[in-house]
Write a protein that holds these residues in place. Structure first.
Motif, mmCIF file in Angstrom:
data_model
loop_
_atom_site.group_PDB
_atom_site.id
_atom_site.type_symbol
_atom_site.label_atom_id
_atom_site.label_comp_id
_atom_site.label_asym_id
_atom_site.label_seq_id
_atom_site.Cartn_x
_atom_site.Cartn_y
_atom_site.Cartn_z
ATOM 1 N N ASP A 33 26.674 -75.120 -40.538
ATOM 2 C CA ASP A 33 25.645 -75.930 -39.717
ATOM 3 C C ASP A 33 24.180 -76.336 -40.767
ATOM 4 O O ASP A 33 23.826 -77.095 -40.801
ATOM 5 C CB ASP A 33 24.893 -75.120 -38.369
ATOM 6 C CG ASP A 33 25.572 -75.483 -37.510
ATOM 7 O OD1 ASP A 33 26.698 -76.513 -37.278
ATOM 8 O OD2 ASP A 33 25.259 -74.403 -36.604
ATOM 9 N N GLU A 34 23.568 -75.350 -41.447
ATOM 10 C CA GLU A 34 22.860 -75.035 -42.529
ATOM 11 C C GLU A 34 23.618 -76.059 -44.181
ATOM 12 O O GLU A 34 22.285 -76.871 -44.430
ATOM 13 C CB GLU A 34 23.319 -73.706 -43.177
ATOM 14 C CG GLU A 34 22.062 -73.288 -44.793
ATOM 15 C CD GLU A 34 22.145 -72.554 -45.347
ATOM 16 O OE1 GLU A 34 22.724 -72.203 -46.203
ATOM 17 O OE2 GLU A 34 22.137 -71.170 -44.354
ATOM 18 N N THR A 35 24.334 -76.147 -43.962
ATOM 19 C CA THR A 35 24.164 -77.326 -44.980
ATOM 20 C C THR A 35 24.954 -78.841 -44.448
ATOM 21 O O THR A 35 25.295 -79.719 -45.034
ATOM 22 C CB THR A 35 26.321 -77.167 -46.257
ATOM 23 O OG1 THR A 35 27.738 -76.752 -45.329
ATOM 24 C CG2 THR A 35 26.098 -75.434 -46.304
ATOM 25 N N GLY A 36 25.358 -79.237 -43.447
ATOM 26 C CA GLY A 36 25.761 -80.594 -43.192
ATOM 27 C C GLY A 36 26.875 -80.570 -43.412
ATOM 28 O O GLY A 36 27.791 -81.264 -42.953
ATOM 29 N N TYR A 37 28.424 -79.066 -43.087
ATOM 30 C CA TYR A 37 29.459 -79.732 -42.649
ATOM 31 C C TYR A 37 30.242 -79.065 -41.733
ATOM 32 O O TYR A 37 31.703 -79.516 -41.530
ATOM 33 C CB TYR A 37 29.981 -78.978 -43.441
ATOM 34 C CG TYR A 37 29.825 -79.664 -45.611
ATOM 35 C CD1 TYR A 37 30.033 -80.725 -45.637
ATOM 36 C CD2 TYR A 37 29.923 -78.603 -46.920
ATOM 37 C CE1 TYR A 37 29.679 -80.707 -46.831
ATOM 38 C CE2 TYR A 37 29.319 -78.235 -47.884
ATOM 39 C CZ TYR A 37 29.611 -80.206 -48.234
ATOM 40 O OH TYR A 37 28.749 -80.843 -49.193
ATOM 41 N N SER A 38 29.449 -78.977 -40.575
ATOM 42 C CA SER A 38 30.441 -78.951 -39.076
ATOM 43 C C SER A 38 30.910 -79.638 -38.817
ATOM 44 O O SER A 38 32.220 -79.386 -37.848
ATOM 45 C CB SER A 38 29.147 -78.135 -38.236
ATOM 46 O OG SER A 38 28.271 -79.343 -37.824
ATOM 47 N N GLU A 39 30.883 -81.174 -39.238
ATOM 48 C CA GLU A 39 31.738 -82.032 -38.540
ATOM 49 C C GLU A 39 32.876 -82.273 -39.381
ATOM 50 O O GLU A 39 33.420 -83.157 -39.127
ATOM 51 C CB GLU A 39 31.441 -83.101 -38.095
ATOM 52 C CG GLU A 39 30.410 -82.874 -37.229
ATOM 53 C CD GLU A 39 31.160 -82.693 -35.465
ATOM 54 O OE1 GLU A 39 31.832 -82.905 -35.562
ATOM 55 O OE2 GLU A 39 30.544 -81.368 -35.144
ATOM 56 N N TYR A 40 33.079 -81.612 -41.070
ATOM 57 C CA TYR A 40 33.888 -82.065 -41.503
ATOM 58 C C TYR A 40 35.123 -81.092 -41.683
ATOM 59 O O TYR A 40 34.798 -80.506 -40.418
ATOM 60 C CB TYR A 40 33.748 -81.343 -42.577
ATOM 61 C CG TYR A 40 32.496 -82.477 -43.552
ATOM 62 C CD1 TYR A 40 33.655 -83.577 -45.040
ATOM 63 C CD2 TYR A 40 31.448 -82.699 -43.386
ATOM 64 C CE1 TYR A 40 32.104 -84.418 -45.103
ATOM 65 C CE2 TYR A 40 30.878 -83.410 -43.778
ATOM 66 C CZ TYR A 40 31.278 -85.015 -44.766
ATOM 67 O OH TYR A 40 29.931 -85.595 -45.020
ATOM 68 N N THR A 41 36.496 -80.844 -41.587
ATOM 69 C CA THR A 41 37.398 -80.497 -41.549
ATOM 70 C C THR A 41 37.375 -79.054 -42.345
ATOM 71 O O THR A 41 37.166 -78.804 -43.670
ATOM 72 C CB THR A 41 39.033 -81.081 -42.675
ATOM 73 O OG1 THR A 41 39.469 -82.176 -41.774
ATOM 74 C CG2 THR A 41 40.117 -80.081 -42.299
ATOM 75 N N HIS A 42 36.918 -77.335 -41.628
ATOM 76 C CA HIS A 42 36.980 -76.879 -42.317
ATOM 77 C C HIS A 42 37.541 -75.193 -41.588
ATOM 78 O O HIS A 42 38.164 -75.552 -40.996
ATOM 79 C CB HIS A 42 35.648 -76.176 -41.971
ATOM 80 C CG HIS A 42 34.724 -76.230 -40.583
ATOM 81 N ND1 HIS A 42 34.298 -77.380 -40.258
ATOM 82 C CD2 HIS A 42 34.900 -75.175 -39.414
ATOM 83 C CE1 HIS A 42 34.604 -77.035 -38.578
ATOM 84 N NE2 HIS A 42 34.193 -75.521 -39.086
ATOM 85 N N ARG A 43 37.776 -74.887 -42.665
ATOM 86 C CA ARG A 43 38.423 -73.013 -42.468
ATOM 87 C C ARG A 43 37.922 -72.272 -42.775
ATOM 88 O O ARG A 43 37.263 -71.890 -43.361
ATOM 89 C CB ARG A 43 39.989 -72.991 -42.040
ATOM 90 C CG ARG A 43 40.452 -73.107 -44.351
ATOM 91 C CD ARG A 43 41.403 -72.765 -44.474
ATOM 92 N NE ARG A 43 41.700 -73.086 -45.807
ATOM 93 C CZ ARG A 43 42.482 -73.027 -46.727
ATOM 94 N NH1 ARG A 43 43.535 -74.052 -45.673
ATOM 95 N NH2 ARG A 43 42.864 -73.153 -47.638
ATOM 96 N N CYS A 44 37.608 -71.073 -41.468
ATOM 97 C CA CYS A 44 37.007 -69.027 -42.108
ATOM 98 C C CYS A 44 37.982 -69.015 -41.909
ATOM 99 O O CYS A 44 38.661 -68.570 -40.722
ATOM 100 C CB CYS A 44 35.707 -69.078 -41.433
ATOM 101 S SG CYS A 44 35.316 -66.922 -41.937
ATOM 102 N N VAL A 45 38.678 -67.420 -43.166
ATOM 103 C CA VAL A 45 40.111 -66.982 -42.820
ATOM 104 C C VAL A 45 39.172 -64.866 -43.170
ATOM 105 O O VAL A 45 38.538 -65.557 -44.203
ATOM 106 C CB VAL A 45 40.991 -67.373 -43.558
ATOM 107 C CG1 VAL A 45 41.853 -68.694 -43.181
ATOM 108 C CG2 VAL A 45 40.180 -67.605 -44.969
ATOM 109 N N SER A 46 40.259 -64.628 -42.487
ATOM 110 C CA SER A 46 39.921 -62.750 -42.188
ATOM 111 C C SER A 46 40.875 -62.720 -43.855
ATOM 112 O O SER A 46 41.418 -63.520 -44.347
ATOM 113 C CB SER A 46 40.101 -62.517 -41.292
ATOM 114 O OG SER A 46 41.929 -62.633 -41.244
ATOM 115 N N PRO A 47 40.811 -61.295 -44.286
ATOM 116 C CA PRO A 47 41.121 -60.603 -45.147
ATOM 117 C C PRO A 47 42.999 -60.862 -44.812
ATOM 118 O O PRO A 47 43.842 -61.113 -45.563
ATOM 119 C CB PRO A 47 40.639 -59.340 -45.715
ATOM 120 C CG PRO A 47 39.151 -59.505 -44.732
ATOM 121 C CD PRO A 47 38.893 -60.473 -43.780
#
Length: 61
Positions: A38-52
């Motif tokens: 949200d801060e960078t303005g990328y919430s509507e782009y393809t994204h992923r967050c992965v755990s270790p």
């Protein structure tokens, strides 16, 4: 604390954001990752967050 990876891609596959951050749990990592998007303005782009362990915590296509 555990280290999570957040990556954002453009429609052409170019990496727009590739960073890591620490969080105590997957739930907290999801909140931190979404706040960063949200801060960078990328919430509507393809994204992923992965755990270790490479588990998807946050994903959008």
């Amino acid at each position: 604390m555990r280290t999570y990876a957040l990556t954002v891609f453009s429609q052409t596959g170019e990496k727009l954001l590739d960073e890591s951050f620490e969080a105590p749990s997957n739930e907290e990592a999801k909140k931190i990752g979404q706040a960063r998007l949200d801060e960078t303005g990328y919430s509507e782009y393809t994204h992923r967050c992965v755990s270790p362990e490479a588990k998807l915590v946050l994903f959008h296509r």
